[in-house]
Design a protein around this motif. Structure first.
Motif, PDB file in Angstrom:
ATOM      1  N   VAL A  99      26.309 -29.519   8.107  1.00 43.77           N
ATOM      2  CA  VAL A  99      27.692 -29.909   8.363  1.00 43.77           C
ATOM      3  C   VAL A  99      28.575 -29.425   7.210  1.00 43.77           C
ATOM      4  O   VAL A  99      28.240 -29.591   6.043  1.00 43.77           O
ATOM      5  CB  VAL A  99      27.814 -31.431   8.527  1.00 43.77           C
ATOM      6  N   GLY A 100      29.714 -28.832   7.540  1.00 44.70           N
ATOM      7  CA  GLY A 100      30.647 -28.383   6.512  1.00 44.70           C
ATOM      8  C   GLY A 100      30.494 -26.910   6.211  1.00 44.70           C
ATOM      9  O   GLY A 100      29.656 -26.206   6.770  1.00 44.70           O
ATOM     10  N   HIS A 101      31.362 -26.426   5.297  1.00 43.17           N
ATOM     11  CA  HIS A 101      31.382 -25.025   4.911  1.00 43.17           C
ATOM     12  C   HIS A 101      31.528 -24.927   3.397  1.00 43.17           C
ATOM     13  O   HIS A 101      31.720 -25.915   2.706  1.00 43.17           O
ATOM     14  CB  HIS A 101      32.553 -24.288   5.575  1.00 43.17           C
ATOM     15  N   GLY A 102      31.446 -23.712   2.900  1.00 48.11           N
ATOM     16  CA  GLY A 102      31.711 -23.475   1.491  1.00 48.11           C
ATOM     17  C   GLY A 102      30.488 -23.643   0.622  1.00 48.11           C
ATOM     18  O   GLY A 102      29.351 -23.762   1.083  1.00 48.11           O
ATOM     19  N   LEU A 103      30.724 -23.679  -0.695  1.00 50.81           N
ATOM     20  CA  LEU A 103      29.642 -23.658  -1.659  1.00 50.81           C
ATOM     21  C   LEU A 103      28.795 -24.931  -1.606  1.00 50.81           C
ATOM     22  O   LEU A 103      27.577 -24.887  -1.817  1.00 50.81           O
ATOM     23  CB  LEU A 103      30.214 -23.461  -3.061  1.00 50.81           C
ATOM     24  N   GLU A 104      29.418 -26.081  -1.348  1.00 53.93           N
ATOM     25  CA  GLU A 104      28.643 -27.321  -1.268  1.00 53.93           C
ATOM     26  C   GLU A 104      27.645 -27.259  -0.119  1.00 53.93           C
ATOM     27  O   GLU A 104      26.458 -27.593  -0.265  1.00 53.93           O
ATOM     28  CB  GLU A 104      29.578 -28.513  -1.083  1.00 53.93           C
ATOM     29  N   ALA A 105      28.101 -26.799   1.052  1.00 54.38           N
ATOM     30  CA  ALA A 105      27.192 -26.651   2.190  1.00 54.38           C
ATOM     31  C   ALA A 105      26.121 -25.610   1.890  1.00 54.38           C
ATOM     32  O   ALA A 105      24.975 -25.747   2.326  1.00 54.38           O
ATOM     33  CB  ALA A 105      27.982 -26.256   3.439  1.00 54.38           C
ATOM     34  N   ALA A 106      26.483 -24.567   1.136  1.00 51.55           N
ATOM     35  CA  ALA A 106      25.502 -23.534   0.793  1.00 51.55           C
ATOM     36  C   ALA A 106      24.374 -24.110  -0.047  1.00 51.55           C
ATOM     37  O   ALA A 106      23.201 -23.773   0.145  1.00 51.55           O
ATOM     38  CB  ALA A 106      26.190 -22.395   0.043  1.00 51.55           C
ATOM     39  N   CYS A 107      24.713 -24.964  -0.993  1.00 50.19           N
ATOM     40  CA  CYS A 107      23.681 -25.560  -1.839  1.00 50.19           C
ATOM     41  C   CYS A 107      22.744 -26.446  -1.018  1.00 50.19           C
ATOM     42  O   CYS A 107      21.524 -26.410  -1.211  1.00 50.19           O
ATOM     43  CB  CYS A 107      24.334 -26.375  -2.955  1.00 50.19           C
ATOM     44  N   VAL A 108      23.308 -27.250  -0.107  1.00 49.79           N
ATOM     45  CA  VAL A 108      22.469 -28.090   0.753  1.00 49.79           C
ATOM     46  C   VAL A 108      21.590 -27.208   1.626  1.00 49.79           C
ATOM     47  O   VAL A 108      20.383 -27.457   1.794  1.00 49.79           O
ATOM     48  CB  VAL A 108      23.350 -29.011   1.619  1.00 49.79           C
ATOM     49  N   MET A 109      22.189 -26.160   2.215  1.00 49.07           N
ATOM     50  CA  MET A 109      21.426 -25.250   3.057  1.00 49.07           C
ATOM     51  C   MET A 109      20.255 -24.658   2.299  1.00 49.07           C
ATOM     52  O   MET A 109      19.133 -24.585   2.819  1.00 49.07           O
ATOM     53  CB  MET A 109      22.338 -24.135   3.575  1.00 49.07           C
ATOM     54  N   GLY A 110      20.478 -24.219   1.058  1.00 42.76           N
ATOM     55  CA  GLY A 110      19.399 -23.611   0.287  1.00 42.76           C
ATOM     56  C   GLY A 110      18.240 -24.563   0.057  1.00 42.76           C
ATOM     57  O   GLY A 110      17.064 -24.177   0.161  1.00 42.76           O
ATOM     58  N   GLN A 111      18.550 -25.830  -0.214  1.00 38.01           N
ATOM     59  CA  GLN A 111      17.488 -26.809  -0.431  1.00 38.01           C
ATOM     60  C   GLN A 111      16.699 -27.083   0.852  1.00 38.01           C
ATOM     61  O   GLN A 111      15.458 -27.127   0.845  1.00 38.01           O
ATOM     62  CB  GLN A 111      18.094 -28.112  -0.960  1.00 38.01           C
ATOM     63  N   LEU A 112      17.411 -27.260   1.962  1.00 36.85           N
ATOM     64  CA  LEU A 112      16.731 -27.571   3.222  1.00 36.85           C
ATOM     65  C   LEU A 112      15.917 -26.386   3.724  1.00 36.85           C
ATOM     66  O   LEU A 112      14.799 -26.552   4.226  1.00 36.85           O
ATOM     67  CB  LEU A 112      17.751 -28.000   4.274  1.00 36.85           C
ATOM     68  N   ARG A 113      16.464 -25.190   3.605  1.00 38.62           N
ATOM     69  CA  ARG A 113      15.734 -24.003   4.063  1.00 38.62           C
ATOM     70  C   ARG A 113      14.432 -23.850   3.290  1.00 38.62           C
ATOM     71  O   ARG A 113      13.372 -23.597   3.876  1.00 38.62           O
ATOM     72  CB  ARG A 113      16.605 -22.764   3.893  1.00 38.62           C
ATOM     73  N   SER A 114      14.485 -24.005   1.974  1.00 36.90           N
ATOM     74  CA  SER A 114      13.274 -23.862   1.165  1.00 36.90           C
ATOM     75  C   SER A 114      12.261 -24.954   1.496  1.00 36.90           C
ATOM     76  O   SER A 114      11.046 -24.685   1.588  1.00 36.90           O
ATOM     77  CB  SER A 114      13.641 -23.914  -0.323  1.00 36.90           C
ATOM     78  N   ALA A 115      12.749 -26.188   1.691  1.00 42.59           N
ATOM     79  CA  ALA A 115      11.836 -27.294   1.993  1.00 42.59           C
ATOM     80  C   ALA A 115      11.150 -27.086   3.342  1.00 42.59           C
ATOM     81  O   ALA A 115       9.942 -27.304   3.487  1.00 42.59           O
ATOM     82  CB  ALA A 115      12.602 -28.616   1.985  1.00 42.59           C
ATOM     83  N   LEU A 116      11.912 -26.645   4.356  1.00 42.08           N
ATOM     84  CA  LEU A 116      11.314 -26.442   5.668  1.00 42.08           C
ATOM     85  C   LEU A 116      10.346 -25.263   5.656  1.00 42.08           C
ATOM     86  O   LEU A 116       9.294 -25.292   6.315  1.00 42.08           O
ATOM     87  CB  LEU A 116      12.405 -26.228   6.712  1.00 42.08           C
ATOM     88  N   SER A 117      10.691 -24.227   4.917  1.00 44.51           N
ATOM     89  CA  SER A 117       9.793 -23.071   4.822  1.00 44.51           C
ATOM     90  C   SER A 117       8.448 -23.486   4.228  1.00 44.51           C
ATOM     91  O   SER A 117       7.380 -23.070   4.699  1.00 44.51           O
ATOM     92  CB  SER A 117      10.446 -21.980   3.972  1.00 44.51           C
ATOM     93  N   ALA A 118       8.492 -24.334   3.185  1.00 42.70           N
ATOM     94  CA  ALA A 118       7.245 -24.806   2.578  1.00 42.70           C
ATOM     95  C   ALA A 118       6.489 -25.726   3.525  1.00 42.70           C
ATOM     96  O   ALA A 118       5.261 -25.629   3.667  1.00 42.70           O
ATOM     97  CB  ALA A 118       7.553 -25.524   1.269  1.00 42.70           C
ATOM     98  N   ALA A 119       7.197 -26.622   4.211  1.00 44.88           N
ATOM     99  CA  ALA A 119       6.543 -27.565   5.118  1.00 44.88           C
ATOM    100  C   ALA A 119       5.852 -26.841   6.264  1.00 44.88           C
ATOM    101  O   ALA A 119       4.765 -27.243   6.714  1.00 44.88           O
ATOM    102  CB  ALA A 119       7.557 -28.561   5.664  1.00 44.88           C
ATOM    103  N   ALA A 120       6.459 -25.750   6.760  1.00 48.19           N
ATOM    104  CA  ALA A 120       5.875 -25.022   7.885  1.00 48.19           C
ATOM    105  C   ALA A 120       4.520 -24.427   7.536  1.00 48.19           C
ATOM    106  O   ALA A 120       3.667 -24.242   8.413  1.00 48.19           O
ATOM    107  CB  ALA A 120       6.827 -23.911   8.338  1.00 48.19           C
ATOM    108  N   ARG A 121       4.293 -24.137   6.256  1.00 48.96           N
ATOM    109  CA  ARG A 121       3.038 -23.508   5.839  1.00 48.96           C
ATOM    110  C   ARG A 121       1.869 -24.488   5.802  1.00 48.96           C
ATOM    111  O   ARG A 121       0.711 -24.065   5.783  1.00 48.96           O
ATOM    112  CB  ARG A 121       3.217 -22.851   4.471  1.00 48.96           C
ATOM    113  N   VAL A 122       2.162 -25.796   5.762  1.00 47.59           N
ATOM    114  CA  VAL A 122       1.078 -26.778   5.654  1.00 47.59           C
ATOM    115  C   VAL A 122       1.050 -27.750   6.834  1.00 47.59           C
ATOM    116  O   VAL A 122       0.029 -28.412   7.048  1.00 47.59           O
ATOM    117  CB  VAL A 122       1.198 -27.569   4.331  1.00 47.59           C
ATOM    118  N   ALA A 123       2.132 -27.837   7.614  1.00 50.07           N
ATOM    119  CA  ALA A 123       2.172 -28.775   8.733  1.00 50.07           C
ATOM    120  C   ALA A 123       1.364 -28.223   9.906  1.00 50.07           C
ATOM    121  O   ALA A 123       1.214 -27.009  10.063  1.00 50.07           O
ATOM    122  CB  ALA A 123       3.614 -29.028   9.160  1.00 50.07           C
ATOM    123  N   ASP A 124       0.862 -29.111  10.763  1.00 54.53           N
ATOM    124  CA  ASP A 124       0.059 -28.671  11.897  1.00 54.53           C
ATOM    125  C   ASP A 124       0.908 -28.422  13.145  1.00 54.53           C
ATOM    126  O   ASP A 124       0.379 -28.277  14.245  1.00 54.53           O
ATOM    127  CB  ASP A 124      -1.035 -29.689  12.215  1.00 54.53           C
TER     128      ASP A 124
END
Length: 410
Positions: A235-260
């Motif tokens: 939700v939202g735009h700009g640098l604040e949303a970019a920082c949240v996006m970066g954290q969530l993208r990295s977390a989901l990428s890591a979770a996908a490698r170990v989740a069933d």
């Protein structure tokens, strides 16, 4: 009693006050009688002509800004589809009877869009309140007052200063947008190869400064002939949303490698998102593709459904495992998961809502447009198909929302 038939063309020409219709290219399509009379132009001198060819800026006034401000307002309406009310504007008009003689005019314009069924701007309504006589009367009343003349000069100087400040702010926003786009490129690099399978990704930022980095995509190689694909929308735009996006993208990428499976990966992401400010209400869809079993397993957290184009030209939407967005529930609840089969040569499309959602219309219309475009262009390769979908579905003047798109030939 029968309703009277209304001649809307006659109504338009009889409207009190100056009203003109222009195309999105700022070419006159029509003008009412008051506009022709007060602007001192005939219909033949207006229709089919670019507005600033008919009303150029006064070359004798280096500080004139009427054209620039009017053009900026009209282009904002074309880009956003929203009304724009301008401040009081001085715009000199050349007297057609005396070439080289410019007459001072003061206008208060409003520019409004006329939208088509698809939400695109078809015409601009340019309504102008002519207040020249009021300004001249005010000047006449104050002419004998030295204090009034000083105040008028100060007001004019201050208005020019404000215009200069606005121009500096515009340039600063442009620099900030370049920074944000560079950040977006760093956070959303080109995906790594997915083996022998062909894929294409696209990211289109929203119209306007800093409207970037809210949406993301991710492709992850898994053991065997499998990959995990995701798209998400913060939700939202700009640098604040970019920082949240970066954290969530990295977390989901890591979770996908170990989740069933995708549901377990989204559950892990949801637990993580509880501790990330600004992550609430994020939507995301996760899909595991398995070429050994020819199955798609997916789970959605409030996100628009992926589209699957079969080789026979039929399109289905993967909407059987949809749950609320991240952070929508106060307690952790297991997320649903669904599986569907695919044949070689099918096409999977994941996207964010900027591709299909438009103001003042239901999501079903956007999904129908997507399905129609997929059927028409589905035989193209992923790269060509991605370009065709963006050309068909995004407004030519740019979207007011970010758009991420992932296409995989299965």
């Amino acid at each position: 009693m029968r309703k009277p038939r209304i001649d809307y063309a006659a109504v338009f020409h009889a409207l009190p006050g100056m009203v003109a219709l222009l195309t999105p290219d700022l070419v006159y399509a029509d003008a009412n009688e008051d506009f022709l009379r007060l602007a001192g132009r005939t219909r033949e001198q207006l229709l089919g002509r670019y507005i600033f060819d008919v009303f150029p800026e006064n070359p004798n006034d280096p500080a004139a800004a009427g054209k620039r401000e009017t053009q900026a307002s009209m282009l904002r309406v074309v880009a956003t589809g929203e009304r724009d009310t301008m401040a009081l504007l001085r715009y000199d008009i050349e007297d057609r009877e005396r070439p080289g003689h410019w007459v001072e005019h003061f206008w208060s314009p409003v520019n409004a869009p006329v939208l088509g069924p698809d939400g695109r701007v078809l015409l601009l309504v340019h309504r102008v309140e002519e207040v020249t006589e009021l300004i001249h009367a005010r000047r006449g009343a104050d002419r004998d007052s030295s204090r009034a003349r000083v105040l008028e000069a100060e007001l004019y100087t201050r208005s020019r200063e404000l215009l200069e400040v606005n121009e500096r702010l515009r340039r600063a926003h442009a620099r900030d947008r370049e920074i944000a786009l560079a950040l977006q490129d760093a956070m959303l690099p080109a995906p790594t190869p997915v083996g022998r399978h062909r894929a294409a990704v696209r990211y289109r930022p929203a119209v306007g400064a800093l409207n970037v980095c809210g949406d993301w995509y991710d492709l992850v190689d898994l053991p065997g002939d499998r990959i995990a694909v995701a798209v998400g929308d913060v939700v939202g735009h700009g640098l604040e949303a970019a920082c949240v996006m970066g954290q969530l993208r990295s977390a989901l990428s890591a979770a996908a490698r170990v989740a069933d499976g995708p549901a377990r990966a989204l559950e892990a992401l949801g637990l993580y998102a509880r501790h990330v400010d600004g992550a609430e209400s994020t939507t995301v869809v996760k899909t595991f593709i398995d070429w050994d079993t020819h199955t798609l397993t997916y789970s959605s957290a409030g996100h628009p459904p992926p589209a699957l184009l079969h080789r026979d030209g039929t399109v289905i939407f993967l909407d059987q495992a949809t749950d609320p967005p991240l952070g929508a529930r106060p307690e952790h609840v297991p997320r649903p998961e669904a599986t569907t089969a695919f044949a070689d040569g099918s096409t999977l499309v994941l996207y964010t809502d900027g591709l299909v959602e438009r103001r003042r219309e239901g999501i079903d219309l956007g999904l129908a447009r997507l399905a129609d475009s997929l059927v028409r262009h589905g035989q193209a390769g992923p790269e060509a198909l991605a370009d065709a979908l963006l050309a068909d579905l995004l407004p030519s003047t740019g979207s007011t929302d970010d758009t991420a798109l992932v296409i995989i030939r299965l």
